[in-house]
Design a protein around this motif. Structure first.
Motif, PDB file in Angstrom:
ATOM      1  N   GLN A 140     -99.040   8.782  69.079  1.00  0.00           N
ATOM      2  CA  GLN A 140     -99.877   8.337  67.668  1.00  0.00           C
ATOM      3  C   GLN A 140    -101.193   9.115  67.704  1.00  0.00           C
ATOM      4  N   PRO A 141    -101.632   9.112  66.507  1.00  0.00           N
ATOM      5  CA  PRO A 141    -102.870  10.075  66.071  1.00  0.00           C
ATOM      6  C   PRO A 141    -104.015   9.486  66.886  1.00  0.00           C
ATOM      7  N   SER A 142    -105.112  10.375  67.494  1.00  0.00           N
ATOM      8  CA  SER A 142    -106.007   9.992  68.271  1.00  0.00           C
ATOM      9  C   SER A 142    -107.023   8.966  67.317  1.00  0.00           C
ATOM     10  N   THR A 143    -107.532   7.956  67.967  1.00  0.00           N
ATOM     11  CA  THR A 143    -108.571   6.999  67.253  1.00  0.00           C
ATOM     12  C   THR A 143    -109.856   7.389  67.731  1.00  0.00           C
ATOM     13  N   GLU A 144    -109.900   7.613  68.965  1.00  0.00           N
ATOM     14  CA  GLU A 144    -111.468   7.686  69.649  1.00  0.00           C
ATOM     15  C   GLU A 144    -111.987   9.132  69.663  1.00  0.00           C
ATOM     16  N   HIS A 145    -113.056   9.441  68.975  1.00  0.00           N
ATOM     17  CA  HIS A 145    -113.545  10.725  69.054  1.00  0.00           C
ATOM     18  C   HIS A 145    -114.849  10.827  69.476  1.00  0.00           C
ATOM     19  N   ALA A 146    -115.116  12.001  70.091  1.00  0.00           N
ATOM     20  CA  ALA A 146    -116.711  12.155  70.431  1.00  0.00           C
ATOM     21  C   ALA A 146    -117.592  12.479  69.538  1.00  0.00           C
ATOM     22  N   ALA A 147    -119.052  11.845  69.465  1.00  0.00           N
ATOM     23  CA  ALA A 147    -119.714  12.085  68.243  1.00  0.00           C
ATOM     24  C   ALA A 147    -120.203  13.523  68.084  1.00  0.00           C
ATOM     25  N   PRO A 148    -120.414  14.114  66.765  1.00  0.00           N
ATOM     26  CA  PRO A 148    -120.756  15.336  66.822  1.00  0.00           C
ATOM     27  C   PRO A 148    -122.343  15.353  67.119  1.00  0.00           C
ATOM     28  N   TRP A 149    -122.836  16.597  67.715  1.00  0.00           N
ATOM     29  CA  TRP A 149    -124.341  16.503  67.735  1.00  0.00           C
ATOM     30  C   TRP A 149    -124.850  16.846  66.592  1.00  0.00           C
TER      31      TRP A 149
END
Length: 272
Positions: A140-149
Motif C-alpha cells: 500500500q502507498p506509504s502514509t508516514e513521511h518525514a517532515a521537510p526542513w
C-alpha cells in the motif's frame, strides 16, 4: 518500455555510466531487472539555499547527487526506494516555480523543474513507476513521511518561542519531527525515532512533549492488552489430579461405557 530495456546491453551501459560518474563514493546500481528510465537536473531546496542536483529515475529507485562536473562527476549519492515515495504538488513562490515535494519515511524535500512541461513529465514518470511497483509488490502507498526542513532564510526568529533572533552567534537548528527552524533553548531535547535514525534526534520542546505523550499512550495500551493475560496466569491453579496414580487406579474411576472422543519530454534525457 521497462520490459523492452531490461537485461539489454544498452541499459547495462547506461547504468554503468552512472556508476562511473559517482565513482567509489557511490553504491553499485546494477541489478537484474533494473532499468534506467531517464535523468535530468532539478533544483533542490536545501537548508541554506536552492541548489542544482542531478536526478536519475530507475524503475524501482530514484537516485540523486551533487554535481561536480556535469555528465562526468557526481558525489553525495542518495538512493530512494520508489515504493516509499509520495508526491505532493506545491504552488509557485517568488523565488521558485514548478515545485513539488518528494516525501519519504526518512526524508522529505522540495524540488523544482526548469519549466512546467518538465515538471509534468517528471511527475508523470514518477507516478507511473510508483504505481507499477506497488502493484507488483502488493504494498500500500506509504502514509508516514518525514517532515521537510524549513529553509534557514524563511525566518529570522525562532519559530517556537518567537523571541530569539538568529545571528552569527545564535545558530539555527531544525526539529527532526516538525522541521521548524528553532533556537537552542527550544530544542534541547532528544528523542529516539527509529524510523528516522537509530540514535536520538534533536526535537523542539513542543514535539518532545507530544512524542512523550504518544509513547505513554502506547505503553498504556500495551499494558491493558497484557493485563488479562497476567491475571489469567496469576489466577491459574494446578489440577488436583494426582499424576502419580497408576493407570489401573485411573481406570477404576471411569465407567466402562464412557466415550472419550467424538468424530491471499520534453524530458530531454528520457530514454524512449
Amino acid at each position: 518500455m521497462v520490459d523492452h530495456l531490461a537485461n539489454t546491453e544498452v541499459n547495462s551501459q547506461r547504468i554503468a555510466a552512472v556508476e562511473n560518474c559517482f565513482g567509489a563514493s557511490g553504491q553499485p546500481l546494477a541489478l537484474p531487472g533494473r532499468v534506467l528510465l531517464g535523468e535530468g537536473i532539478l533544483t533542490k531546496e536545501c537548508r541554506k539555499k536552492p541548489k542544482p542536483r542531478i536526478f536519475f529515475l530507475f524503475n524501482d529507485i530514484l537516485v540523486y547527487g551533487s554535481i561536480v562536473i556535469n555528465k562526468r562527476k557526481y558525489n553525495s549519492q542518495h538512493i530512494i526506494p520508489l515504493e516509499d515515495v509520495t508526491l505532493e504538488m506545491l504552488p509557485d513562490t517568488l523565488q521558485m516555480k514548478n515545485r513539488w515535494m518528494i516525501k519519504t519515511s526518512k526524508k522529505s524535500f522540495v524540488v523544482s523543474a526548469a519549466s512546467l512541461t518538465e515538471r509534468k513529465e517528471w511527475i508523470s514518470h514518477l507516478e507511473e513507476c510508483i504505481r507499477h511497483l506497488l502493484t507488483k509488490t502488493g504494498r500500500q502507498p506509504s502514509t508516514e513521511h518525514a517532515a521537510p526542513w524549513i529553509p534557514d532564510k524563511a525566518t529570522d526568529i525562532c519559530m517556537r518561542c518567537t523571541q530569539t533572533k538568529f545571528s552569527t552567534l545564535t545558530r539555527r537548528h531544525h526539529c527532526r519531527k516538525c522541521g521548524f527552524v528553532v533556537c537552542a533553548d527550544c530544542s534541547r531535547q532528544r528523542f529516539l525515532m527509529p524510523r528516522l535514525s537509530p540514535k536520538p534526534l534533536r526535537v523542539c520542546n513542543l514535539c518532545y512533549r507530544q512524542l512523550l505523550a504518544e509513547k505513554k499512550k502506547e505503553a498504556e495500551a500495551d499494558r491493558r492488552q497484557t493485563e488479562p493475560i497476567c491475571a489469567a496466569i496469576q489466577g491459574y491453579e494446578p489440577s488436583s489430579d494426582d499424576s502419580d496414580k497408576s493407570d489401573d487406579d485411573k481406570a477404576d474411576q471411569w465407567p466402562a461405557d464412557t466415550e472419550f472422543y467424538t468424530s491471499q519530454v520534453s524530458w530531454s534525457s528520457f530514454h524512449s
